[in-house]
Motif scaffolding. Structure first.
Motif, short mmCIF file in Angstrom:
data_model
loop_
_atom_site.label_atom_id
_atom_site.label_comp_id
_atom_site.label_asym_id
_atom_site.label_seq_id
_atom_site.Cartn_x
_atom_site.Cartn_y
_atom_site.Cartn_z
N HIS A 119 0.76 -1.09 -0.05
CA HIS A 119 0.01 0.05 -0.07
C HIS A 119 0.93 1.30 -0.13
O HIS A 119 2.15 1.36 0.14
CB HIS A 119 -0.88 -0.12 1.09
N SER A 120 0.11 2.21 -0.22
CA SER A 120 0.97 3.80 -0.40
C SER A 120 2.03 3.93 0.92
O SER A 120 1.21 4.12 2.15
CB SER A 120 0.04 4.55 -0.48
N LEU A 121 3.16 4.18 0.78
CA LEU A 121 3.92 4.77 1.69
C LEU A 121 3.83 6.21 2.27
O LEU A 121 3.84 6.46 3.24
CB LEU A 121 5.24 4.81 1.44
N THR A 122 3.08 7.13 1.26
CA THR A 122 2.48 7.94 1.53
C THR A 122 1.00 8.19 1.86
O THR A 122 0.42 7.66 1.27
CB THR A 122 2.73 9.26 0.13
N THR A 123 0.99 8.72 3.03
CA THR A 123 -0.59 8.60 3.56
C THR A 123 -1.25 10.10 3.75
O THR A 123 -2.26 10.21 4.26
CB THR A 123 -0.49 8.13 5.00
N SER A 124 -0.25 11.07 3.74
CA SER A 124 -0.79 12.36 3.88
C SER A 124 -0.40 13.27 2.95
O SER A 124 0.28 13.10 1.98
CB SER A 124 0.00 13.06 5.14
N PHE A 125 -1.35 14.39 2.76
CA PHE A 125 -1.12 15.44 1.84
C PHE A 125 0.06 16.33 2.30
O PHE A 125 0.04 16.94 3.33
CB PHE A 125 -2.39 16.35 1.49
N THR A 126 1.08 16.51 1.76
CA THR A 126 2.38 17.21 2.03
C THR A 126 2.74 18.07 1.05
O THR A 126 3.10 17.79 -0.02
CB THR A 126 3.52 16.34 2.52
N LYS A 127 2.97 19.41 1.53
CA LYS A 127 3.52 20.33 0.44
C LYS A 127 5.06 20.51 0.67
O LYS A 127 5.37 21.17 1.82
CB LYS A 127 2.76 21.54 0.76
N PHE A 128 5.84 19.98 -0.06
CA PHE A 128 7.11 20.21 0.03
C PHE A 128 7.93 21.46 -0.55
O PHE A 128 7.60 21.73 -1.68
CB PHE A 128 8.01 19.10 -0.51
N ARG A 129 8.63 22.17 0.08
CA ARG A 129 9.10 23.49 -0.24
C ARG A 129 10.89 22.88 -0.63
O ARG A 129 11.36 22.12 0.11
CB ARG A 129 9.44 24.36 0.75
N ILE A 130 11.18 23.51 -1.73
CA ILE A 130 12.66 23.22 -2.09
C ILE A 130 13.60 24.43 -2.12
O ILE A 130 13.06 25.40 -2.50
CB ILE A 130 12.94 22.71 -3.54
N SER A 131 14.73 24.36 -1.07
CA SER A 131 15.57 25.51 -0.87
C SER A 131 16.71 25.59 -2.18
O SER A 131 17.01 24.53 -2.53
CB SER A 131 15.96 25.56 0.39
N ASP A 132 17.12 26.68 -2.49
CA ASP A 132 18.23 26.94 -3.19
C ASP A 132 19.25 27.36 -2.50
O ASP A 132 19.45 28.58 -1.83
CB ASP A 132 17.92 28.25 -4.22
N PRO A 133 20.38 26.33 -2.33
CA PRO A 133 21.59 26.88 -1.36
C PRO A 133 22.41 27.99 -1.81
O PRO A 133 23.07 28.71 -1.13
CB PRO A 133 22.41 25.55 -1.55
N SER A 134 22.40 28.60 -3.23
CA SER A 134 23.16 29.43 -3.85
C SER A 134 22.63 30.93 -3.06
O SER A 134 23.24 31.76 -3.14
CB SER A 134 23.19 29.50 -5.14
#
Length: 368
Positions: free
Chosen positions: A169-184
């Protein structure tokens, strides 16, 4: 006539000459030295294919010679004449022309893509600080791996923001909004990758929940319940969502290695979601994952993706199933077995992300 192919690491061969007929690559060191003199440097040859040893099957030839780099080909005829030629590119068992224009597989291409994404900014008047891209797909298709791959590109190392792997079954069980950072810059990029529970034929996501997601009603970290849909009484439910809460583009993530056996129930679910998108004028993009399992040539070298007949057929099949233009179907390779970043994998991921951002821009412009 005898026919052999040998691998060499040098540049252009400008001349051909008579070589002695032999069961080895060369009968004497003189022949090897002669070739080396034409190349202008010492050469080291490896016998890849010999028709008297390996047979005349085209499949055998390509199995032994494809993706080996530059080669020298030598023909011996019954009159003891010798002919030859040099190929600076690898042999490949596929169309002479790519089925889609490939990118330039250079660091400059990746840098250019990242600069576009880095500078992406939704229009201020819409009060949308960052766009929302929803990833939708069957369990095991690689939704969460898309998140991890994109994050890895920006982090510069293999990363794991979201659980990925095989499960009933799905390992993802929740609605998740991922932010991605820019190290530069030390700042977040202007998009969120929104992951949700994987689609299943049994423990499935309710259609009402997907509608609530698209409309911006469900909060970050909402936990899906396969037995019951969300209601207005659900904790954190956003009763009056604004543009910034809505989904601006949906990305279907489809496992390219099992397109032919995709369950009818999953196909129906994807088509039902597509109808919801049409009603809301939300753009749809499709990513075809696991292309390395679709084609052995791509497994050896991702840059072969747009020369692979197998990948082309898979993209065409997905386009037909979902009934969208083929230009909206993009092959990608997630980081899975690799321990270090590779430019070609990163370029495919960033091209897909760029297209998703452009689709988000289209959606927002339609609202203004």
């Amino acid at each position: 006539m005898k026919f052999v192919v040998i691998k060499t690491k040098v540049g252009l061969l400008e001349k051909f000459a008579e070589l002695q007929r032999t069961d080895n690559i060369f009968e004497t060191d003189r022949d090897k030295l002669q070739l080396s003199s034409w190349f202008g440097k010492e050469c080291h040859f490896k016998l890849l294919y010999k028709i008297s040893r390996d047979g005349g099957s085209p499949q055998t030839f390509h199995n032994l010679c494809d993706n080996k780099g530059p080669t020298v080909t030598i023909f011996y005829n019954t009159d003891n004449n010798v002919y030859g030629g040099y190929l600076s590119d690898s042999w490949r068992n596929g169309p002479a022309e790519p089925w889609r224009e490939p990118p330039v597989w250079k660091s400059k291409t990746l840098d250019s893509l990242k600069e576009f994404i880095r500078s992406f900014q939704p229009k201020e008047e819409l009060n949308v600080p960052e766009v929302n891209i929803l990833l939708v797909g069957q369990v095991g298709a690689g939704k969460s791996s898309v998140v991890n791959t994109i994050n890895s590109v920006w982090k510069g190392e293999i990363s794991s923001r979201s659980w990925a792997g095989s499960s009933e079954h799905s390992l993802t069980t929740s609605f998740t909004k991922f932010r991605i950072s820019d190290p530069s810059t030390g700042t977040y990029l202007k998009f969120r990758l929104c992951d949700m529970r994987g689609l299943e034929e049994t423990m499935d996501v309710k259609s009402e929940d997907i509608a609530f997601l698209l409309d911006g009603n469900l909060p970050n970290k909402y936990k899906f319940n396969p037995a019951a849909r969300a209601t207005k009484d659900t904790p954190g439910f956003i009763k009056e969502p604004t543009m910034k809460d809505m989904i601006h583009t949906v990305v279907f993530v489809i496992d390219g290695s099992n397109v032919e056996v995709m369950p009818d129930g999953i196909i129906k679910k994807l088509k039902d979601i597509k109808e919801m998108l049409i009603e809301r004028d939300v753009p749809l993009l499709v990513l075809v994952t696991k292309i390395d399992k679709v084609c052995s040539d791509v497994d050896k070298d991702v840059e072969e993706v747009f020369f692979s007949n197998a990948v082309k057929k898979t993209v065409d099949k997905v386009s037909d199933i979902i009934a969208i233009p083929r230009s909206h179907v993009l092959p990608v390779k997630n980081y899975e077995k690799e321990r270090t970043l590779q430019n070609n994998i990163c370029i495919l991921a960033m091209e897909a992300l760029k297209q998703a951002l452009l689709f988000c821009q289209d959606f927002l412009e339609n609202q203004s």
